[in-house]
Design a protein around this motif. Sequence first.
Motif, mmCIF file in Angstrom:
data_model
loop_
_atom_site.group_PDB
_atom_site.id
_atom_site.type_symbol
_atom_site.label_atom_id
_atom_site.label_comp_id
_atom_site.label_asym_id
_atom_site.label_seq_id
_atom_site.Cartn_x
_atom_site.Cartn_y
_atom_site.Cartn_z
ATOM 1 N N VAL A 6 -3.530 7.124 -54.793
ATOM 2 C CA VAL A 6 -3.304 7.556 -54.001
ATOM 3 C C VAL A 6 -2.747 5.901 -53.424
ATOM 4 N N ILE A 7 -0.922 6.024 -53.389
ATOM 5 C CA ILE A 7 -0.524 4.750 -52.720
ATOM 6 C C ILE A 7 -0.262 4.616 -51.764
ATOM 7 N N GLY A 8 -0.234 3.074 -51.078
ATOM 8 C CA GLY A 8 -0.058 2.460 -49.487
ATOM 9 C C GLY A 8 -0.091 1.454 -48.904
ATOM 10 N N ASN A 9 0.569 1.267 -48.238
ATOM 11 C CA ASN A 9 0.448 -0.015 -47.210
ATOM 12 C C ASN A 9 0.482 0.234 -45.550
ATOM 13 N N PRO A 10 -0.736 0.490 -44.752
ATOM 14 C CA PRO A 10 -2.220 -0.221 -45.568
ATOM 15 C C PRO A 10 -2.633 1.425 -46.603
ATOM 16 N N ILE A 11 -4.219 1.035 -46.673
ATOM 17 C CA ILE A 11 -4.773 2.479 -47.806
ATOM 18 C C ILE A 11 -5.195 2.103 -47.273
ATOM 19 N N GLN A 12 -6.876 1.659 -46.804
ATOM 20 C CA GLN A 12 -8.663 1.646 -46.756
ATOM 21 C C GLN A 12 -8.857 2.505 -46.069
ATOM 22 N N HIS A 13 -8.253 3.451 -45.566
ATOM 23 C CA HIS A 13 -8.422 4.130 -44.738
ATOM 24 C C HIS A 13 -8.484 5.416 -45.294
ATOM 25 N N SER A 14 -7.338 5.472 -45.899
ATOM 26 C CA SER A 14 -7.568 6.918 -47.176
ATOM 27 C C SER A 14 -8.686 7.072 -47.728
ATOM 28 N N LEU A 15 -8.972 8.733 -47.336
ATOM 29 C CA LEU A 15 -10.259 10.009 -47.631
ATOM 30 C C LEU A 15 -10.064 10.469 -49.026
ATOM 31 N N SER A 16 -8.592 9.900 -49.133
ATOM 32 C CA SER A 16 -8.060 10.486 -51.195
ATOM 33 C C SER A 16 -9.178 10.615 -52.240
ATOM 34 N N PRO A 17 -9.181 9.214 -52.307
ATOM 35 C CA PRO A 17 -10.557 9.097 -53.444
ATOM 36 C C PRO A 17 -11.178 9.687 -53.712
ATOM 37 N N LYS A 18 -12.036 9.939 -51.992
ATOM 38 C CA LYS A 18 -13.452 10.696 -51.269
ATOM 39 C C LYS A 18 -13.258 11.580 -51.786
ATOM 40 N N LEU A 19 -11.697 12.445 -51.173
ATOM 41 C CA LEU A 19 -11.964 13.724 -51.728
ATOM 42 C C LEU A 19 -12.448 14.821 -53.044
ATOM 43 N N HIS A 20 -11.387 13.806 -53.131
ATOM 44 C CA HIS A 20 -10.311 14.111 -54.421
ATOM 45 C C HIS A 20 -11.469 14.290 -56.042
ATOM 46 N N ASN A 21 -11.982 12.639 -56.236
ATOM 47 C CA ASN A 21 -13.092 12.295 -56.693
ATOM 48 C C ASN A 21 -14.052 13.750 -56.543
ATOM 49 N N PHE A 22 -14.678 14.324 -55.467
ATOM 50 C CA PHE A 22 -15.688 15.758 -55.612
ATOM 51 C C PHE A 22 -15.245 16.379 -56.169
ATOM 52 N N TRP A 23 -14.550 16.892 -56.389
ATOM 53 C CA TRP A 23 -13.484 17.384 -56.258
ATOM 54 C C TRP A 23 -13.161 17.838 -58.369
ATOM 55 N N ILE A 24 -12.971 17.037 -58.367
ATOM 56 C CA ILE A 24 -12.890 16.085 -60.059
ATOM 57 C C ILE A 24 -14.303 16.647 -60.724
ATOM 58 N N LYS A 25 -15.679 15.835 -60.610
ATOM 59 C CA LYS A 25 -16.921 15.847 -60.621
ATOM 60 C C LYS A 25 -17.310 17.387 -61.046
ATOM 61 N N LYS A 26 -17.461 18.287 -59.675
ATOM 62 C CA LYS A 26 -17.995 19.826 -59.475
ATOM 63 C C LYS A 26 -16.487 20.283 -60.225
ATOM 64 N N ASN A 27 -15.677 20.145 -61.222
ATOM 65 C CA ASN A 27 -14.706 21.122 -62.051
ATOM 66 C C ASN A 27 -14.974 20.033 -63.442
ATOM 67 N N ASN A 28 -15.685 19.160 -63.699
ATOM 68 C CA ASN A 28 -15.323 18.171 -64.601
ATOM 69 C C ASN A 28 -14.481 18.095 -65.348
ATOM 70 N N ILE A 29 -14.287 18.089 -64.062
ATOM 71 C CA ILE A 29 -12.802 17.062 -65.168
ATOM 72 C C ILE A 29 -12.472 15.912 -65.864
ATOM 73 N N ASN A 30 -12.079 14.775 -66.767
ATOM 74 C CA ASN A 30 -12.110 13.934 -67.387
ATOM 75 C C ASN A 30 -10.968 12.974 -66.515
#
Length: 64
Positions: A6-30
């Motif tokens: 996810v790109i932007g300026n500012p970006i520190q507020h974004s929760l996208s990595p936390k949310l997406h990485n949860f589902w990536i891990k849960k679904n065993n996606i590389n």
Amino acid sequence: MKKFLVIGNPIQHSLSPKLHNFWIKKNNINAVYDKKKLDENELKKIISEVKEEKINGINVTVPF
């Protein structure tokens, strides 16, 4: 491993990595989903990296 951002300026507020990485891990996606602060003059470079398949996909956050 696939890489998504996810790109932007500012970006520190974004929760996208936390949310997406949860589902990536849960679904065993590389893959990993991260965030990157960019200035407007860096957009061409990031688009080139997507075209060159160094990055597999990007999302853009507000207000960028």
